[in-house]
Structures are given as C-alpha cells and as structure tokens.
Design a protein around this motif. Structure first.
Motif, PDB file in Angstrom:
ATOM      1  N   TRP A 160      -7.050  12.850   3.151  1.00 36.63           N
ATOM      2  CA  TRP A 160      -6.064  13.898   2.817  1.00 36.63           C
ATOM      3  C   TRP A 160      -6.755  15.254   2.945  1.00 36.63           C
ATOM      4  O   TRP A 160      -7.140  15.895   1.977  1.00 36.63           O
ATOM      5  N   GLU A 161      -6.912  15.674   4.192  1.00 34.54           N
ATOM      6  CA  GLU A 161      -7.764  16.808   4.527  1.00 34.54           C
ATOM      7  C   GLU A 161      -7.360  18.080   3.797  1.00 34.54           C
ATOM      8  O   GLU A 161      -8.219  18.874   3.377  1.00 34.54           O
ATOM      9  N   ASN A 162      -6.069  18.293   3.610  1.00 34.75           N
ATOM     10  CA  ASN A 162      -5.611  19.549   3.017  1.00 34.75           C
ATOM     11  C   ASN A 162      -5.863  19.628   1.523  1.00 34.75           C
ATOM     12  O   ASN A 162      -5.721  20.688   0.927  1.00 34.75           O
ATOM     13  N   GLY A 163      -6.272  18.521   0.893  1.00 29.17           N
ATOM     14  CA  GLY A 163      -6.585  18.581  -0.532  1.00 29.17           C
ATOM     15  C   GLY A 163      -8.014  18.974  -0.816  1.00 29.17           C
ATOM     16  O   GLY A 163      -8.351  19.370  -1.945  1.00 29.17           O
ATOM     17  N   LYS A 164      -8.871  18.908   0.195  1.00 26.36           N
ATOM     18  CA  LYS A 164     -10.310  19.051  -0.054  1.00 26.36           C
ATOM     19  C   LYS A 164     -10.715  20.456  -0.488  1.00 26.36           C
ATOM     20  O   LYS A 164     -11.680  20.630  -1.240  1.00 26.36           O
ATOM     21  N   LEU A 165      -9.976  21.471  -0.036  1.00 26.61           N
ATOM     22  CA  LEU A 165     -10.324  22.823  -0.440  1.00 26.61           C
ATOM     23  C   LEU A 165     -10.072  23.041  -1.924  1.00 26.61           C
ATOM     24  O   LEU A 165     -10.765  23.849  -2.565  1.00 26.61           O
ATOM     25  N   THR A 184     -16.161  37.180   5.286  1.00 25.28           N
ATOM     26  CA  THR A 184     -15.564  36.074   6.044  1.00 25.28           C
ATOM     27  C   THR A 184     -14.541  35.369   5.182  1.00 25.28           C
ATOM     28  O   THR A 184     -14.600  35.414   3.949  1.00 25.28           O
ATOM     29  N   ASP A 185     -13.607  34.687   5.840  1.00 23.47           N
ATOM     30  CA  ASP A 185     -12.444  34.134   5.131  1.00 23.47           C
ATOM     31  C   ASP A 185     -12.759  32.818   4.432  1.00 23.47           C
ATOM     32  O   ASP A 185     -13.809  32.216   4.607  1.00 23.47           O
ATOM     33  N   TRP A 186     -11.779  32.394   3.638  1.00 21.17           N
ATOM     34  CA  TRP A 186     -11.899  31.170   2.826  1.00 21.17           C
ATOM     35  C   TRP A 186     -10.572  30.417   2.926  1.00 21.17           C
ATOM     36  O   TRP A 186      -9.636  30.686   2.196  1.00 21.17           O
ATOM     37  N   ASN A 187     -10.500  29.477   3.885  1.00 24.92           N
ATOM     38  CA  ASN A 187      -9.230  28.781   4.131  1.00 24.92           C
ATOM     39  C   ASN A 187      -9.357  27.283   4.349  1.00 24.92           C
ATOM     40  O   ASN A 187      -8.346  26.596   4.387  1.00 24.92           O
ATOM     41  N   SER A 188     -10.577  26.782   4.533  1.00 28.67           N
ATOM     42  CA  SER A 188     -10.689  25.404   5.008  1.00 28.67           C
ATOM     43  C   SER A 188     -11.987  24.761   4.539  1.00 28.67           C
ATOM     44  O   SER A 188     -12.877  25.418   4.005  1.00 28.67           O
ATOM     45  N   MET A 189     -12.105  23.460   4.803  1.00 28.07           N
ATOM     46  CA  MET A 189     -13.336  22.749   4.489  1.00 28.07           C
ATOM     47  C   MET A 189     -14.503  23.279   5.307  1.00 28.07           C
ATOM     48  O   MET A 189     -15.652  23.241   4.855  1.00 28.07           O
ATOM     49  N   ASN A 190     -14.250  23.758   6.502  1.00 28.50           N
ATOM     50  CA  ASN A 190     -15.322  24.336   7.292  1.00 28.50           C
ATOM     51  C   ASN A 190     -15.920  25.545   6.571  1.00 28.50           C
ATOM     52  O   ASN A 190     -17.134  25.754   6.578  1.00 28.50           O
ATOM     53  N   ASP A 191     -15.057  26.326   5.924  1.00 23.58           N
ATOM     54  CA  ASP A 191     -15.529  27.474   5.152  1.00 23.58           C
ATOM     55  C   ASP A 191     -16.362  27.014   3.954  1.00 23.58           C
ATOM     56  O   ASP A 191     -17.365  27.644   3.592  1.00 23.58           O
ATOM     57  N   ALA A 192     -15.926  25.896   3.336  1.00 25.28           N
ATOM     58  CA  ALA A 192     -16.667  25.370   2.186  1.00 25.28           C
ATOM     59  C   ALA A 192     -18.047  24.871   2.619  1.00 25.28           C
ATOM     60  O   ALA A 192     -19.048  25.072   1.898  1.00 25.28           O
ATOM     61  N   LYS A 193     -18.147  24.242   3.775  1.00 24.21           N
ATOM     62  CA  LYS A 193     -19.450  23.802   4.288  1.00 24.21           C
ATOM     63  C   LYS A 193     -20.361  24.994   4.558  1.00 24.21           C
ATOM     64  O   LYS A 193     -21.564  24.956   4.271  1.00 24.21           O
ATOM     65  N   ASP A 244       0.844  -1.197   0.000  1.00 22.93           N
ATOM     66  CA  ASP A 244       0.000   0.000   0.000  1.00 22.93           C
ATOM     67  C   ASP A 244       0.877   1.244   0.000  1.00 22.93           C
ATOM     68  O   ASP A 244       2.082   1.164  -0.242  1.00 22.93           O
ATOM     69  N   ILE A 245       0.254   2.401   0.296  1.00 21.22           N
ATOM     70  CA  ILE A 245       0.997   3.651   0.285  1.00 21.22           C
ATOM     71  C   ILE A 245       2.069   3.639   1.376  1.00 21.22           C
ATOM     72  O   ILE A 245       1.953   2.939   2.377  1.00 21.22           O
ATOM     73  N   THR A 246       3.103   4.439   1.180  1.00 19.16           N
ATOM     74  CA  THR A 246       4.253   4.450   2.096  1.00 19.16           C
ATOM     75  C   THR A 246       4.405   5.781   2.821  1.00 19.16           C
ATOM     76  O   THR A 246       5.402   5.982   3.510  1.00 19.16           O
ATOM     77  N   ALA A 247       3.435   6.673   2.675  1.00 20.88           N
ATOM     78  CA  ALA A 247       3.503   7.978   3.349  1.00 20.88           C
ATOM     79  C   ALA A 247       2.086   8.410   3.711  1.00 20.88           C
ATOM     80  O   ALA A 247       1.152   8.218   2.923  1.00 20.88           O
ATOM     81  N   TRP A 248       1.942   9.010   4.894  1.00 13.94           N
ATOM     82  CA  TRP A 248       0.614   9.406   5.375  1.00 13.94           C
ATOM     83  C   TRP A 248       0.691  10.457   6.486  1.00 13.94           C
ATOM     84  O   TRP A 248      -0.311  10.792   7.096  1.00 13.94           O
ATOM     85  N   SER A 249       1.844  10.988   6.787  1.00 14.09           N
ATOM     86  CA  SER A 249       2.065  11.809   7.971  1.00 14.09           C
ATOM     87  C   SER A 249       0.992  12.894   8.115  1.00 14.09           C
ATOM     88  O   SER A 249       0.725  13.669   7.209  1.00 14.09           O
ATOM     89  N   LEU A 250       0.369  12.951   9.293  1.00 17.60           N
ATOM     90  CA  LEU A 250      -0.784  13.824   9.506  1.00 17.60           C
ATOM     91  C   LEU A 250      -0.502  15.315   9.334  1.00 17.60           C
ATOM     92  O   LEU A 250      -1.378  16.037   8.856  1.00 17.60           O
ATOM     93  N   PRO A 251       0.660  15.842   9.717  1.00 16.43           N
ATOM     94  CA  PRO A 251       0.887  17.270   9.442  1.00 16.43           C
ATOM     95  C   PRO A 251       0.771  17.618   7.959  1.00 16.43           C
ATOM     96  O   PRO A 251       0.229  18.672   7.604  1.00 16.43           O
ATOM     97  N   TYR A 252       1.250  16.736   7.076  1.00 10.42           N
ATOM     98  CA  TYR A 252       1.102  16.971   5.648  1.00 10.42           C
ATOM     99  C   TYR A 252      -0.364  16.817   5.234  1.00 10.42           C
ATOM    100  O   TYR A 252      -0.897  17.604   4.451  1.00 10.42           O
ATOM    101  N   ALA A 253      -1.014  15.785   5.741  1.00  8.62           N
ATOM    102  CA  ALA A 253      -2.395  15.509   5.347  1.00  8.62           C
ATOM    103  C   ALA A 253      -3.343  16.628   5.753  1.00  8.62           C
ATOM    104  O   ALA A 253      -4.322  16.893   5.053  1.00  8.62           O
ATOM    105  N   TYR A 254      -3.044  17.302   6.866  1.00  7.92           N
ATOM    106  CA  TYR A 254      -3.942  18.347   7.364  1.00  7.92           C
ATOM    107  C   TYR A 254      -3.453  19.753   7.026  1.00  7.92           C
ATOM    108  O   TYR A 254      -4.091  20.731   7.408  1.00  7.92           O
TER     109      TYR A 254
END
Length: 814
Positions: free
Chosen positions: A799-804, A489-498, A445-455
């Motif tokens: 991959w939370e940081n890709g969703k925006l 209001t700002d636009w930086n995250s998935m919360n903003d998209a919701k 499977d994949i060999t990288a997943w580190s949460l700081p990068y993912a978020y």
C-alpha cells in the motif's frame, strides 16, 4: 505405441530406476522419518542433475535474504531438454496469438510456507518417480519444479523441530514439538507471507521467481500447501468467488484435474474436499496470479502444517504421519502431470485463446500524479513485464477513481497510461479495475487492491484505447552551489523519505517547514525540507555529501540566497524546526503479530534504509527507554499485556519527550482506560430482533460485522504534521471494523459519517461501526506525542500511498 516399443520404454525405466538412487537411498533415511534440511534437498536435486543431465536441467535462480540458494529443476525427455529453449520460445508465441507448441508446460511450486514442510519432501519423491516409473509423461510435457520457494522459513522450522522433538517423536498434540514459538517457520526472513506477494513483489524470493515465471508462463501451476491437522486434503476445483476474468476452460480443467485426483484418493480411501474455502479472487496468491496469466492455477492443501511434526493424533483419534502427508502431495503432483500430458493439444489451444480473446469493459487506465509515485508504479509494472506509456497533455474521460462516478482528468506532463491491449491485458484488468466483482462475499482474503488507490494516483478507467505519447521531461536540478544560504526540496513521497533518512544518517542537519511559504518567487508547501549552510557549518564535506545524496535520489534542489521569505515564516522562526534524528525501537515477540512486525522490519531495512533496534517482549520491560526517542508497537493481540508498572513507565517516557507509535491492536493496550486520550467508539445498537435464523446461515450473518479488506475514502487534515505531503483525501485499506472516536485535536485522517467502501466488501453492521472514526491521529502528551494508526499503512508492503504517513510519524511529528 506398439507392444515392442512399450516394452523398450518399460525396460529403460527399470534400468534407470536401478541406477538412480531414490531419496531414501541418497539421504540415508526413509522420507517421512525426519525433516530434510534445505541443503540436503539441494544436494539430492544436484545429484539427479549430475546422473541424468539429458533429462534434468538444474538452475539456481537467486538467493534468499539468508543466502540460501533458490533452485529450479526442468524435467522432461532427453529430446525436450535438448530443445528446451526452442520449446520455450514456441510456447511464448502463444501469448502473441501465434506459435504451434505441442508440449505442455507444468510448474510445481513447493513449500512457499516454510512450516508447511511436507511438500518439499514430496517433491523429491515426485521428481524421482517422473524419472523412473512415470517417465512416459515427459515425452510431451516439460515439468518445472521449484522444490522450496521459502528456504529460510523451511530451515527455521526443520531446525526448530529437529531441536525440540522427542525421540522417538511424540504424537501427543500437547507435546512441545507440536507448538512452535512466536516466530514460526511459515514466513520468510522478514516475516512476510510469500503466498500473498506474487503481485506485489516486495520480497526478494518473489522478485527472482517471477523473472523465471515470465520466461515460461506455464499452462498449469500448482502451489502445494498445508492446513489444520484435522482437515482432509483439498484440491481443485476452487470455491467461489471466482474472478470474472477466469475463463470457462480454466474452470472446467480444474474439474478435470480434480476428478483424476479423486480417482486415486478414492482407491486409497483417503478423504478430501473441493469447492470450499479456497476461492480465486485476490490476485497475489500462487493460484490466482498464474490464472490471471493464462495458467490453470491451483492450490493443493494437505492437513498438517507446523503442528503435525512427524506424527500427531488428530481430533478424531487417528494418527496423521509425515509419510501420509507425503503420499497425498506426491499423488496429486503426479496426477497433475498425468492429466496435463493427456491434454496437451487442449492446453495449448486454450492458452492461445486466453491471450487473443480480450473483451474488457475498460480499455485503458490513465493515471497522473507526483513523479515519484508514478515511477514507483512503473517499477512494479516493469517487474510484471506490463507495458505502459507516458502522457504529455490532454483531457481524458471515464470512471473517476476519486469520485466513484464518471468524470475526467487533465494531464500536463505528469501522466501515464496502461492499456489492456497487450499480452498481460488480463492481469492489467485485475490489478487496475476500480472494484472487483464479487460472486460471493465469503472470501479467503482482502477484496480490494486497485493500484491507483494503492499508489495514491489520480486515475480514470476509460472505455476507449488511449495511446501513449512522447514526453520530454525537464532535467532536475540536483546540483549544489556552495555559496547558497539554504537548499530546499519537497516532501511528497517515499523517495523523499529515503532522501531525508540518508541525510540524517550522514550527519546532515535538516529543518522542516510547518507552514507554507514563498521565497525568491517560488512557493513551497508544508513539510518542505530546508537544509541550511549555517546548520551544517561544522561538516567539512557538507556540499559534496548533499550533492551525492541528491543525485542518488534524483531530488530537485532549489538553492536560495536568503532566509528572508516573501510570505510565511523566515528560516529562523520557531516554526522552522530542526528534524530530530530518530533513534527507533520496535517491540517484537509476545503480543505482536509476526506479519505486522515483519512489515515494519522490512520497511526500515529494505525500503527506508534506516536503523532500528528490535526489543523483544521477553526483556523489553528491563530496557531503558530513554536511549530511544521513538517506540513502535506493532499490531497484535495485546489485551491487558502491559501491567501497571509498564504502562506507567511508557507514559513517563512519552511525557518526557518520547514518541509512541501505536498500530492496530496495540492501541487497545494504551487507550483511554489505560491513560492516553484515544477512546473506542460507543455505538448505539438497535435491539436484536428475536427471529430464529437457520443454523447454516450463521457465517453469512457473521460477515455483516466484517470488513474483508475494503477501500474507504477518508478525509485528511494536511495541516497536521502526520499528514504532510498529502492532499485532502486518502484512500485507506481497512482490514477490520475496529473503531475509535475522533480525538479532541490531532485527527490527521478520519472517516466521516456513513462512509461507504469505494471498492471491496464491508458488512452492513461494520459500516455502521466505523462511521465517524479515526484512521490516523496525533495526541500531544506532555512534551511527547502518541501517534495512532488504526489502519495499517504498511500492509503487506504494497500500500505504497500509506508509507509517507509512517515516515511522517518518524520525522515530521515533533
């Protein structure tokens, strides 16, 4: 045990056996003669719990998306069941270095993949035998059985098979009953692979199951699977690579279990293999996740799967039956309980050692960034019961995730720290480490997943212990004053998209800023949402609705009394465009990947909460695309799927104002040769050396051209609407070496020359292929746009940081 006591136990077992109905007696057919529907499995477990309440405790721990119950059976001696809670509490003391538990906790998980359906059948035979002939194992062992992790997928498969099978069943592998359709039974309702969701917890089944897992933290966990029909049985020990945090005892006990299984398989003349294919690295499997929590985690794989049905002729001419498959899984299940019951003291002492011996290179992980992203990470950590602390102010040194070398970050009320000095410290190390050490580059499977990068968070891995601090958060202004000209209001995250998605669903009109601006002494970035009173004059409940939605998403709202800016573009400028309410369609079936389609489906329904229309490939060509303004093509194997007329129809639709989002393999179906502007990278390859290579080395030669889920640092043009809300860099999880040349314009995210992975494995040839290549891009085509997503921003939903980026494609690109 004296001969007299042994005789009493034997007589008791015979008596119980005579009273309890076997699965065949209860169901009315022999196991292996047909597939049991999920509700019938539940009925049998309920029957056992009613007949043997002193030795079986049955609980419903949740429901699936399709409302099927998720059940769990606790099986042990009457004395143990009577003291079940005290046994659990004593066992959990081991995670704090205390306790004196004298019981083994064995967890058996069945049918995580719905069409790998034999294991649920085997579970019924296993629990029956444990209550009858093998009851002696239960004197010092608590067996936890989850007979079907994925009821929705199992019933999808069993119902399909019962519908299409021949009567009697046909063993010819060419028959329809051996060929599931596009949406097979493997996945859950949202087409997610639940065996890759243990760490990410995107699915309701995983979330509900983990609550139970955390209550018990078993010594041994087995995940029952199936593989191709021509493969013999696989059981532990696992293949390399093993993650370096796995202890010697965890390795050795896998061997102990494997030898015991082999004893029974040898006696029956059954074929099996060990130490191949199935490694212990990726943390989100049903074997690795328990291992990183101190268990002996294992995968058992029986040949068969969805193709096998009730029986099939294999490649070597033998007939593999469902009964054969049941026998094999039943044998390893009973053997696992047997070995565990024989090693109770060792399991308990080594489990305690796992939680007391912590000697990791990094002691703390310090993170900072956007509050919404920090909160998203905290939500995941809460589900895992991982402890963390807030940070107010300070500078911290260590390995800098952004630069890949030593550095420091300064925190000012926007930070958090996660320490390994806690019971879940090993899991913290695995999830947060910058790069997992690979003992072998051949992985499953994949060999990288580190949460700081993912978020998408700035992070430092520190060799020192960092303590959390008390942080006073300033209250957000979510109140709406009716007299204001506009609300920003700002636009930086998935919360903003919701937040934006709900505004649009409620009929509130919203504009966006395509340029930075300042107004009334405050500065605002590209992508800022501008909600004016004038645009919403006809909506009677405008302020009340906006107030409620802002409060729901905890959005900081900045009111302004004017549309006259200090710098930038006034609110009446053509640069302040109205966000068109998307009407979205997504292609399914045919060429699309079920997993990739499922990620999109889940994103809309369970994350963004915004409607989409699913167009199946069977009839999509007959649909009037003008009813939609966004069409998404999921990743898949398209080849030349679209004929000339279909391509012409799609191009005309885009040219007239449609927005096409092409992901992964779908780009091949519309690339430069087919009419749009994107082109594959043409690599200058060196002539191959005509040097004979050993045949056994072919696989290692092959992976030189592969990328097995590695993280690359990409450049971002955040003036591009596809990249609003991002900084200058983005860490992308690459899953392959597909490579497309830069666009003439519109390169939102791209890899520069000679890009190297920050984390994970990428073959030497693959690295050359992706040099100077597009990651995400935007092409204007007539009055419409084409969004290209070479990498997958929604991969497995984690991959939370890709969703925006995906949200930008829907809302910001115009």
């Amino acid at each position: 045990m004296t001969r007299f006591l042994f005789s009493l136990v034997l007589l008791f077992s015979i008596s119980v056996s005579a009273q309890l109905k076997s699965p065949a007696e209860f169901l009315g057919y022999e196991l292996g003669s047909q597939f049991t529907r999920h509700h019938e499995v539940v009925d049998y477990y309920e029957y056992l719990a009613e007949q043997e309440p002193d030795r079986v405790k049955l609980t419903v721990y949740g429901k699936t998306n399709e409302r099927r119950p998720l059940i769990m059976a606790y099986v042990s001696s009457a004395q143990n069941i009577a003291n079940l809670e005290s046994i659990r509490q004593e066992h959990l003391k081991s995670t704090e270095g205390g306790g004196s538990s004298d019981k083994a906790i064995v967890w058996l998980s069945y049918n995580v993949h719905g069409n790998e359906s034999v294991s649920t059948e085997a579970s019924m035979q296993t629990i029956y035998e444990l209550l009858t002939k093998k009851s002696s194992y239960l004197e010092n062992t608590v067996v936890i059985m989850d007979p079907c992790i994925n009821p929705d997928g199992r019933d999808r498969y069993s119902n399909w098979y019962n519908q299409y099978k021949n009567t009697p069943n046909q063993v010819d592998p060419n028959s329809k009953e051996h060929h599931e359709g596009w949406w097979g039974g493997r996945s859950n309702h949202y087409m997610f692979d639940l065996n890759r969701d243990w760490a990410w917890l995107t699915q309701v089944e995983s979330q509900q199951r983990l609550k139970q897992f955390n209550k018990w933290m078993p010594h041994v966990h087995v995940d029952f699977h199936e593989q191709g029909v021509n493969n013999p049985y696989y059981f532990a020990p696992a293949a390399e690579p093993y993650h370096e945090v796995i202890t010697d005892f965890q390795r050795d006990f896998q061997v102990t279990l494997g030898r015991n299984h082999a004893k029974y398989f040898d006696a029956n003349g059954w074929f099996y293999f060990t130490k191949e294919v199935f490694d212990l690295l990726y943390p989100s499997y049903g074997d690795t996740y328990p291992i990183y929590n101190g268990s002996i985690g294992m995968t058992y794989e029986q040949g068969g799967g969805g193709r096998a049905g009730l029986g099939i002729i294999t490649g070597n001419g033998d007939t593999l039956t469902l009964k054969d498959r049941i026998d094999h899984h039943f044998t390893t299940g009973i053997s696992t309980v047997e070995v565990s019951s024989q090693n109770v003291d060792k399991l308990n002492s080594e489990f305690k050692k796992f939680y007391t011996n912590k000697n990791f290179a990094y002691k703390s992980y310090v993170l900072k960034g956007d509050e919404d992203k920090l909160n998203a990470l905290k939500s995941l950590l809460d589900k895992h019961e991982i402890e963390y602390g807030d940070l107010s102010n300070g500078s911290y040194k260590g390995y800098d995730y952004s630069s890949g070398k030593s550095g420091s970050i300064s925190v000012q009320n926007n930070g958090m720290v996660v320490s390994v000095n806690q019971p879940k410290g090993t899991l913290v190390t695995v999830l947060f480490e910058p790069s997992a050490k690979l003992s072998d580059s051949l992985t499953y499977d994949i060999t990288a997943w580190s949460l700081p990068y993912a978020y998408g968070l700035d992070a430092i891995a520190s060799t020192s212990t960092v303590a959390g601090q008390d942080v006073t958060k300033s209250a957000k202004n979510t109140s709406i004053t009716s007299g204001s000209y506009a609300y920003l209001t700002d636009w930086n995250s998935m919360n903003d998209a919701k937040f934006l998605a709900e505004l649009l669903k409620e009929g509130i009109r919203v504009r966006k800023a395509d340029h930075p601006f300042s107004i009334e002494g405050k500065s605002f970035a590209r992508g800022t949402l501008i909600i004016t009173k004038g645009d919403n004059a006809l909506k009677n409940d405008f302020t009340q609705t906006l107030q409620a939605i802002a409060k729901k998403y905890d959005k900081n709202i900045a009111p302004t009394s004017t549309g006259f800016v200090d710098s930038g573009k006034d609110f009446g400028s053509s640069s302040i465009q109205m966000i068109e309410k998307p009407k979205i369609a997504v292609l399914s079936g045919g060429p699309t990947s079920t997993l990739r389609f499922g990620e999109i489906w889940h994103f809309f329904e369970q994350q963004l909460h915004y409607p989409l229309t699913v167009l199946d490939d069977d009839y999509a060509s007959r649909v009037d695309l003008n009813e939609y303004n966004v069409l998404i093509l999921p990743d898949g194997r398209y080849g030349n799927h679209f004929n000339e007329d279909q391509l012409s129809k799609i191009k005309d639709w885009v040219r007239n104002g449609g927005k096409l989002v092409a992901m992964g393999g779908s780009i091949n179906a519309i690339d430069g040769e087919k009419g749009f502007g994107i082109k594959r990278n043409e690599m200058d390859k060196e002539p191959e050396k005509n040097t004979p290579q050993p045949y056994e080395d072919w696989e290692r030669e092959r992976i030189k051209g592969a990328i097995t889920g590695a993280i690359f640092k990409a450049k971002v043009d955040n003036t591009n609407p596809l990249a609003y809300g991002y900084g200058k860099d983005y860490f992308s999880l690459k899953l392959g070496s597909s490579s497309y040349a830069y666009l003439t314009n519109g390169n939102a995210v791209y890899l520069e020359k000679d890009a190297k992975p920050f984390s994970g494995f990428a073959g030497s040839e693959a690295q050359k292929e992706i040099s100077e290549s597009l990651v995400f891009g935007l092409e204007n085509y007539g009055r419409g746009q084409v969004v290209y997503m070479v990498d997958n921003p929604l991969f497995r939903g984690f991959w939370e940081n890709g969703k925006l980026f995906f949200a930008n494609a829907l809302f910001m690109v115009d």
